[in-house]
Write a protein that holds these residues in place. Sequence first.
Motif, PDB file in Angstrom:
ATOM      1  N   VAL A 170       0.839  -1.208   0.000  1.00  0.00           N
ATOM      2  CA  VAL A 170       0.000   0.000   0.000  1.00  0.00           C
ATOM      3  C   VAL A 170       0.870   1.252   0.000  1.00  0.00           C
ATOM      4  O   VAL A 170       0.599   2.205  -0.738  1.00  0.00           O
ATOM      5  CB  VAL A 170      -0.967  -0.008   1.204  1.00  0.00           C
ATOM      6  CG1 VAL A 170      -1.722   1.311   1.313  1.00  0.00           C
ATOM      7  CG2 VAL A 170      -1.937  -1.167   1.104  1.00  0.00           C
ATOM      8  N   ILE A 171       1.936   1.261   0.790  1.00  0.00           N
ATOM      9  CA  ILE A 171       2.826   2.423   0.843  1.00  0.00           C
ATOM     10  C   ILE A 171       3.503   2.638  -0.502  1.00  0.00           C
ATOM     11  O   ILE A 171       3.553   3.762  -1.023  1.00  0.00           O
ATOM     12  CB  ILE A 171       3.858   2.263   1.978  1.00  0.00           C
ATOM     13  CG1 ILE A 171       3.150   2.346   3.329  1.00  0.00           C
ATOM     14  CG2 ILE A 171       4.955   3.313   1.882  1.00  0.00           C
ATOM     15  CD1 ILE A 171       4.005   1.944   4.503  1.00  0.00           C
ATOM     16  N   VAL A 172       4.018   1.566  -1.096  1.00  0.00           N
ATOM     17  CA  VAL A 172       4.677   1.678  -2.398  1.00  0.00           C
ATOM     18  C   VAL A 172       3.670   2.125  -3.466  1.00  0.00           C
ATOM     19  O   VAL A 172       3.967   2.989  -4.297  1.00  0.00           O
ATOM     20  CB  VAL A 172       5.359   0.349  -2.785  1.00  0.00           C
ATOM     21  CG1 VAL A 172       5.863   0.380  -4.210  1.00  0.00           C
ATOM     22  CG2 VAL A 172       6.494   0.037  -1.822  1.00  0.00           C
ATOM     23  N   ALA A 173       2.469   1.557  -3.433  1.00  0.00           N
ATOM     24  CA  ALA A 173       1.435   1.928  -4.403  1.00  0.00           C
ATOM     25  C   ALA A 173       1.046   3.399  -4.246  1.00  0.00           C
ATOM     26  O   ALA A 173       0.843   4.102  -5.237  1.00  0.00           O
ATOM     27  CB  ALA A 173       0.208   1.037  -4.235  1.00  0.00           C
ATOM     28  N   LEU A 201       0.183  16.316 -13.652  1.00  0.00           N
ATOM     29  CA  LEU A 201      -0.004  17.755 -13.431  1.00  0.00           C
ATOM     30  C   LEU A 201       1.091  18.571 -14.109  1.00  0.00           C
ATOM     31  O   LEU A 201       0.805  19.599 -14.732  1.00  0.00           O
ATOM     32  CB  LEU A 201      -0.027  18.065 -11.931  1.00  0.00           C
ATOM     33  CG  LEU A 201      -1.282  17.679 -11.179  1.00  0.00           C
ATOM     34  CD1 LEU A 201      -1.126  18.020  -9.696  1.00  0.00           C
ATOM     35  CD2 LEU A 201      -2.503  18.364 -11.738  1.00  0.00           C
ATOM     36  N   LEU A 202       2.341  18.145 -13.989  1.00  0.00           N
ATOM     37  CA  LEU A 202       3.435  18.859 -14.640  1.00  0.00           C
ATOM     38  C   LEU A 202       3.284  18.863 -16.156  1.00  0.00           C
ATOM     39  O   LEU A 202       3.535  19.873 -16.809  1.00  0.00           O
ATOM     40  CB  LEU A 202       4.777  18.256 -14.240  1.00  0.00           C
ATOM     41  CG  LEU A 202       5.214  18.498 -12.793  1.00  0.00           C
ATOM     42  CD1 LEU A 202       6.479  17.710 -12.479  1.00  0.00           C
ATOM     43  CD2 LEU A 202       5.417  19.983 -12.545  1.00  0.00           C
ATOM     44  N   LEU A 203       2.845  17.731 -16.712  1.00  0.00           N
ATOM     45  CA  LEU A 203       2.627  17.639 -18.148  1.00  0.00           C
ATOM     46  C   LEU A 203       1.525  18.591 -18.596  1.00  0.00           C
ATOM     47  O   LEU A 203       1.667  19.298 -19.600  1.00  0.00           O
ATOM     48  CB  LEU A 203       2.267  16.201 -18.540  1.00  0.00           C
ATOM     49  CG  LEU A 203       1.983  15.956 -20.022  1.00  0.00           C
ATOM     50  CD1 LEU A 203       3.245  16.175 -20.839  1.00  0.00           C
ATOM     51  CD2 LEU A 203       1.451  14.550 -20.220  1.00  0.00           C
ATOM     52  N   LEU A 204       0.428  18.649 -17.825  1.00  0.00           N
ATOM     53  CA  LEU A 204      -0.662  19.555 -18.175  1.00  0.00           C
ATOM     54  C   LEU A 204      -0.236  21.019 -18.099  1.00  0.00           C
ATOM     55  O   LEU A 204      -0.589  21.828 -18.959  1.00  0.00           O
ATOM     56  CB  LEU A 204      -1.860  19.302 -17.260  1.00  0.00           C
ATOM     57  CG  LEU A 204      -2.599  17.992 -17.460  1.00  0.00           C
ATOM     58  CD1 LEU A 204      -3.671  17.795 -16.394  1.00  0.00           C
ATOM     59  CD2 LEU A 204      -3.217  17.930 -18.847  1.00  0.00           C
ATOM     60  N   ALA A 212       3.466   9.968  -7.504  1.00  0.00           N
ATOM     61  CA  ALA A 212       4.423  10.322  -8.552  1.00  0.00           C
ATOM     62  C   ALA A 212       3.731  10.454  -9.912  1.00  0.00           C
ATOM     63  O   ALA A 212       4.008  11.397 -10.665  1.00  0.00           O
ATOM     64  CB  ALA A 212       5.536   9.273  -8.621  1.00  0.00           C
ATOM     65  N   ILE A 213       2.826   9.544 -10.205  1.00  0.00           N
ATOM     66  CA  ILE A 213       2.079   9.611 -11.471  1.00  0.00           C
ATOM     67  C   ILE A 213       1.204  10.863 -11.501  1.00  0.00           C
ATOM     68  O   ILE A 213       1.146  11.572 -12.507  1.00  0.00           O
ATOM     69  CB  ILE A 213       1.245   8.335 -11.679  1.00  0.00           C
ATOM     70  CG1 ILE A 213       2.172   7.148 -11.938  1.00  0.00           C
ATOM     71  CG2 ILE A 213       0.247   8.502 -12.821  1.00  0.00           C
ATOM     72  CD1 ILE A 213       1.476   5.798 -11.907  1.00  0.00           C
ATOM     73  N   PHE A 214       0.541  11.151 -10.390  1.00  0.00           N
ATOM     74  CA  PHE A 214      -0.326  12.332 -10.303  1.00  0.00           C
ATOM     75  C   PHE A 214       0.475  13.609 -10.533  1.00  0.00           C
ATOM     76  O   PHE A 214       0.071  14.492 -11.301  1.00  0.00           O
ATOM     77  CB  PHE A 214      -1.020  12.356  -8.936  1.00  0.00           C
ATOM     78  CG  PHE A 214      -1.926  13.527  -8.729  1.00  0.00           C
ATOM     79  CD1 PHE A 214      -3.140  13.613  -9.399  1.00  0.00           C
ATOM     80  CD2 PHE A 214      -1.583  14.545  -7.858  1.00  0.00           C
ATOM     81  CE1 PHE A 214      -3.986  14.693  -9.212  1.00  0.00           C
ATOM     82  CE2 PHE A 214      -2.416  15.631  -7.661  1.00  0.00           C
ATOM     83  CZ  PHE A 214      -3.620  15.690  -8.342  1.00  0.00           C
TER      84      PHE A 214
END
Length: 70
Positions: free
Chosen positions: A45-48, A60-63, A54-56
Amino acid sequence: MEQNEQPRRKASFAASMKAVFWSFFGVRKRRDYEDDAVNLNPVHVIVAALLGVAIFIGVLLLLVKLAVAQ
């Protein structure tokens, strides 16, 4: 099962990712939450969660980069 014995964690990493994904939206049924509490491995759960964050942040940075480039 003895009283001091820990329950066996049998859910996969994919199940942990799914639980974290739905938790980001705040949409979990009580029954699913209770199943997760028994079956999910806390390390998974912690790793997920870290992977989800990180994906989120990456999205956001891409947008922002796309919006500024326009």
